[in-house]
Design a protein around this motif. Structure first.
Motif, PDB file in Angstrom:
ATOM      1  N   GLU A 239       0.801  -1.257  -0.073  1.00 29.37           N
ATOM      2  CA  GLU A 239       0.151  -0.051   0.123  1.00 29.37           C
ATOM      3  C   GLU A 239       0.607   1.335  -0.077  1.00 29.37           C
ATOM      4  O   GLU A 239       0.424   2.329  -0.501  1.00 29.37           O
ATOM      5  CB  GLU A 239      -0.839  -0.005   1.155  1.00 29.37           C
ATOM      6  CG  GLU A 239      -1.913  -1.173   1.198  1.00 29.37           C
ATOM      7  CD  GLU A 239      -2.659  -1.354   2.230  1.00 29.37           C
ATOM      8  OE1 GLU A 239      -2.343  -0.592   3.496  1.00 29.37           O
ATOM      9  OE2 GLU A 239      -3.786  -2.180   2.472  1.00 29.37           O
ATOM     10  N   ALA A 240       1.966   1.351   0.491  1.00 24.66           N
ATOM     11  CA  ALA A 240       3.061   2.377   0.621  1.00 24.66           C
ATOM     12  C   ALA A 240       3.405   2.543  -0.832  1.00 24.66           C
ATOM     13  O   ALA A 240       3.544   3.812  -1.226  1.00 24.66           O
ATOM     14  CB  ALA A 240       4.066   2.028   1.699  1.00 24.66           C
ATOM     15  N   TYR A 242       1.857   1.939  -3.588  1.00 24.54           N
ATOM     16  CA  TYR A 242       0.813   2.296  -4.172  1.00 24.54           C
ATOM     17  C   TYR A 242       0.514   3.857  -3.914  1.00 24.54           C
ATOM     18  O   TYR A 242      -0.150   4.762  -4.893  1.00 24.54           O
ATOM     19  CB  TYR A 242      -0.572   1.592  -4.221  1.00 24.54           C
ATOM     20  CG  TYR A 242      -0.612   0.463  -5.327  1.00 24.54           C
ATOM     21  CD1 TYR A 242      -0.998   0.623  -6.628  1.00 24.54           C
ATOM     22  CD2 TYR A 242      -0.133  -0.608  -5.120  1.00 24.54           C
ATOM     23  CE1 TYR A 242      -0.951  -0.214  -7.638  1.00 24.54           C
ATOM     24  CE2 TYR A 242      -0.140  -1.749  -5.937  1.00 24.54           C
ATOM     25  CZ  TYR A 242      -0.427  -1.571  -7.173  1.00 24.54           C
ATOM     26  OH  TYR A 242      -0.390  -2.520  -8.220  1.00 24.54           O
ATOM     27  N   LYS A 243       0.613   4.115  -2.791  1.00 22.78           N
ATOM     28  CA  LYS A 243       0.381   5.544  -2.378  1.00 22.78           C
ATOM     29  C   LYS A 243       1.343   6.326  -2.939  1.00 22.78           C
ATOM     30  O   LYS A 243       0.933   7.723  -3.534  1.00 22.78           O
ATOM     31  CB  LYS A 243       0.691   5.747  -0.773  1.00 22.78           C
ATOM     32  CG  LYS A 243       0.417   6.931  -0.272  1.00 22.78           C
ATOM     33  CD  LYS A 243       0.624   7.346   1.554  1.00 22.78           C
ATOM     34  CE  LYS A 243       0.190   8.569   2.029  1.00 22.78           C
ATOM     35  NZ  LYS A 243       0.794   9.551   1.179  1.00 22.78           N
ATOM     36  N   LYS A 244       2.571   6.110  -3.186  1.00 23.77           N
ATOM     37  CA  LYS A 244       3.349   6.824  -4.067  1.00 23.77           C
ATOM     38  C   LYS A 244       3.165   7.080  -5.459  1.00 23.77           C
ATOM     39  O   LYS A 244       3.362   8.013  -5.888  1.00 23.77           O
ATOM     40  CB  LYS A 244       5.286   6.255  -3.930  1.00 23.77           C
ATOM     41  CG  LYS A 244       5.729   6.305  -2.516  1.00 23.77           C
ATOM     42  CD  LYS A 244       6.799   5.537  -2.593  1.00 23.77           C
ATOM     43  CE  LYS A 244       7.370   5.521  -1.182  1.00 23.77           C
ATOM     44  NZ  LYS A 244       8.900   5.193  -0.974  1.00 23.77           N
ATOM     45  N   ILE A 246      -0.158   7.203  -6.546  1.00 22.11           N
ATOM     46  CA  ILE A 246      -1.109   7.953  -6.343  1.00 22.11           C
ATOM     47  C   ILE A 246      -0.682   9.541  -6.361  1.00 22.11           C
ATOM     48  O   ILE A 246      -1.190  10.273  -6.972  1.00 22.11           O
ATOM     49  CB  ILE A 246      -2.125   7.837  -5.160  1.00 22.11           C
ATOM     50  CG1 ILE A 246      -2.883   6.535  -5.401  1.00 22.11           C
ATOM     51  CG2 ILE A 246      -3.027   8.851  -4.930  1.00 22.11           C
ATOM     52  CD1 ILE A 246      -3.330   5.856  -4.375  1.00 22.11           C
ATOM     53  N   ASP A 247       0.203   9.560  -5.504  1.00 24.31           N
ATOM     54  CA  ASP A 247       0.794  10.942  -5.148  1.00 24.31           C
ATOM     55  C   ASP A 247       1.558  11.532  -6.248  1.00 24.31           C
ATOM     56  O   ASP A 247       1.483  12.645  -6.788  1.00 24.31           O
ATOM     57  CB  ASP A 247       2.042  11.007  -3.996  1.00 24.31           C
ATOM     58  CG  ASP A 247       1.578  10.766  -2.835  1.00 24.31           C
ATOM     59  OD1 ASP A 247       0.317  11.137  -2.737  1.00 24.31           O
ATOM     60  OD2 ASP A 247       2.357  10.460  -1.928  1.00 24.31           O
ATOM     61  N   ARG A 252      -6.428   7.494  -8.219  1.00 25.53           N
ATOM     62  CA  ARG A 252      -6.724   6.486  -7.244  1.00 25.53           C
ATOM     63  C   ARG A 252      -6.226   5.308  -8.074  1.00 25.53           C
ATOM     64  O   ARG A 252      -6.887   4.842  -8.827  1.00 25.53           O
ATOM     65  CB  ARG A 252      -8.048   6.347  -6.580  1.00 25.53           C
ATOM     66  CG  ARG A 252      -8.434   5.670  -5.824  1.00 25.53           C
ATOM     67  CD  ARG A 252      -7.712   5.726  -4.443  1.00 25.53           C
ATOM     68  NE  ARG A 252      -8.297   4.878  -3.221  1.00 25.53           N
ATOM     69  CZ  ARG A 252      -7.585   4.668  -2.171  1.00 25.53           C
ATOM     70  NH1 ARG A 252      -6.416   5.474  -1.751  1.00 25.53           N
ATOM     71  NH2 ARG A 252      -8.078   3.917  -1.260  1.00 25.53           N
ATOM     72  N   THR A 254      -5.251   1.151  -6.455  1.00 29.46           N
ATOM     73  CA  THR A 254      -4.782   0.104  -5.571  1.00 29.46           C
ATOM     74  C   THR A 254      -4.939  -1.324  -6.334  1.00 29.46           C
ATOM     75  O   THR A 254      -5.597  -1.474  -7.447  1.00 29.46           O
ATOM     76  CB  THR A 254      -5.951   0.175  -4.261  1.00 29.46           C
ATOM     77  OG1 THR A 254      -7.077  -0.149  -5.123  1.00 29.46           O
ATOM     78  CG2 THR A 254      -6.225   1.584  -3.620  1.00 29.46           C
TER      79      THR A 254
END
Length: 413
Positions: A239-240, A242-244, A246-247, A252, A254
């Motif tokens: 998830e970390a 994928y957060k990068k 997204i940023d 969005r 996932t």
């Protein structure tokens, strides 16, 4: 009996995944928060549940979350009643206590966003290879492989984390997903496609160089980089990453959204094989698969257009042009109109006057450029055209003309 005791009875009697047991536990904790841990479950009735429902929804809990609580607690209470843990004379207080939740927003990832993410991860991998320096997402080749397996297979995150080295059959180009990792508890296999194969080959080669044993977790970033210290990779690390993404992309993205995207994409294919989609996602029933599929409005538009062609509904087509400039539209139907059609619609919509500004009727002679200049019209020619137009009208109103009724007529706009 206390709520926690009933929960433990249910969990002991059922072989649940850790994630599922956690959800049941969360539902029971929410109930205890409202009624108290010491409440006797036999005293909880339907009226009390409805009051609780009102309280938590008014307090900001989403309707979808309430439905999750309601469904899981209904299952636990039903179990207690069936096996005599709760007196069978009592009704299940959670029966029909769900509410209508708003439709979820689309979970489809646009193809353009997927391409951008892939290109960025590939550039990071090339950067690390050429410079030897740590990229923002490292090791980039590993996360690119992780990204691609979600894209190509729609595999669940938990299933990916449970793949062992021995689960990959390279000769048959298959990956085994064991039943204990799945909601359905069913073992199944996913194929390694051409686009995924290079990434899986790289992963297997790197695992061999790192000394992986057959039963070791294959997708384990901690074994491929000194920047990670865990024994096994967990969902937080994925998830970390994928957060990068997204940023970076502002979209969005996932692992679970790849499942929805894959299901929708497969149903856009000419075959539209719902059973293939169901098997690939390892769903227990087709209804679940259908809930993953977003509406394909382009396909819907094509089907409706084909229907209108088959039924002759495109005999008359009009186009609204806000500028008021003449326009000519052509389409698959090459719609044709006659003067009678045009006059009837103009009368119905505009009280018998001329056509509304900005509306262009299409057909055999729909362009004003095809008409002679206004000064060339003489009264004789104009009345001749009007008479010809009335005689050519194909509607039943033509019989009224013959019987003496008078209809207004004019030249084509």
């Amino acid at each position: 009996m206390k709520p926690e005791q009933l929960l433990q009875e249910y969990l002991v009697d059922h072989d649940l995944r850790k994630a599922s047991a956690k959800i049941y536990g969360a539902a029971m904790k929410s109930l205890e928060k409202h009624f108290g841990k010491s409440v006797d479950i036999e005293t909880i009735d339907r009226r009390g549940i409805l009051a609780w429902r009102t309280s938590v929804i008014d307090g900001g809990l989403s309707k979808r979350s309430w439905n999750t609580y309601s469904n899981h607690l209904r299952t636990i209470w039903g179990y207690g009643i069936e096996y005599g843990i709760i007196p069978t004379t009592l009704l299940n207080p959670f029966k029909k206590t769900t509410v209508i939740a708003p439709k979820r927003p689309s979970k489809i990832i646009a193809g353009e966003a997927i391409h951008r993410a892939r290109r960025w991860l590939k550039s990071l991998a090339d950067q690390e290879l050429s410079t030897g320096e740590r990229a923002r997402i490292t090791p980039a080749w590993f996360w690119l492989a992780t990204f691609e397996i979600f894209y190509y297979t729609g595999i669940r995150l938990n299933a990916l984390l449970c793949i062992r080295l021995q689960d990959v059959d390279w000769d048959q180009q298959l990956i085994l997903v064991r039943g204990e990792t799945e909601k359905t508890h069913r073992e199944f296999r996913i194929p390694i496609m051409d686009g995924l194969a290079p990434h899986m080959r790289r992963l297997l080669d790197e695992a061999g160089r790192a000394g992986f044993a057959a039963e070791d977790q294959l997708f384990n970033v901690n074994r491929f980089s000194r920047h990670y210290k865990r024994e096994e990779m967990n969902s937080d690390q994925v998830e970390a990453m994928y957060k990068k993404l997204i940023d970076k992309l502002g979209v969005r993205m996932t692992p679970h959204r790849f499942r929805h995207t894959l299901a929708t994409d497969l149903m856009k294919q000419p075959e539209r094989n719902i059973h293939l989609t169901k098997n690939l996602l390892n769903h227990s029933n087709i209804a679940t698969t259908m809930s993953y599929i977003e509406a394909d409005y382009d396909h819907m538009r094509d089907v409706l257009h084909e229907r209108s062609l088959q039924q002759g509904a495109l005999h008359l087509v009009r186009r609204v042009d806000d500028s008021g400039a003449p326009s000519l539209r052509t389409g698959a139907s090459q719609a044709r109109i006659d003067t009678g059609h045009r006059r009837t619609i103009e009368q119905n919509h505009h009280g018998g006057g001329g056509p509304a500004p900005g509306i262009q009727y299409l057909g055999e002679s729909c362009s004003s450029d095809l008409l002679p200049p206004e000064e060339l019209f003489s009264p004789t020619l104009l009345f001749s055209l009007m008479a010809s137009s009335v005689r050519s009208t194909p509607f039943t109103r033509a019989s009224s003309v013959e019987s003496g009724s008078v209809y207004s007529a004019r030249a084509s706009p």
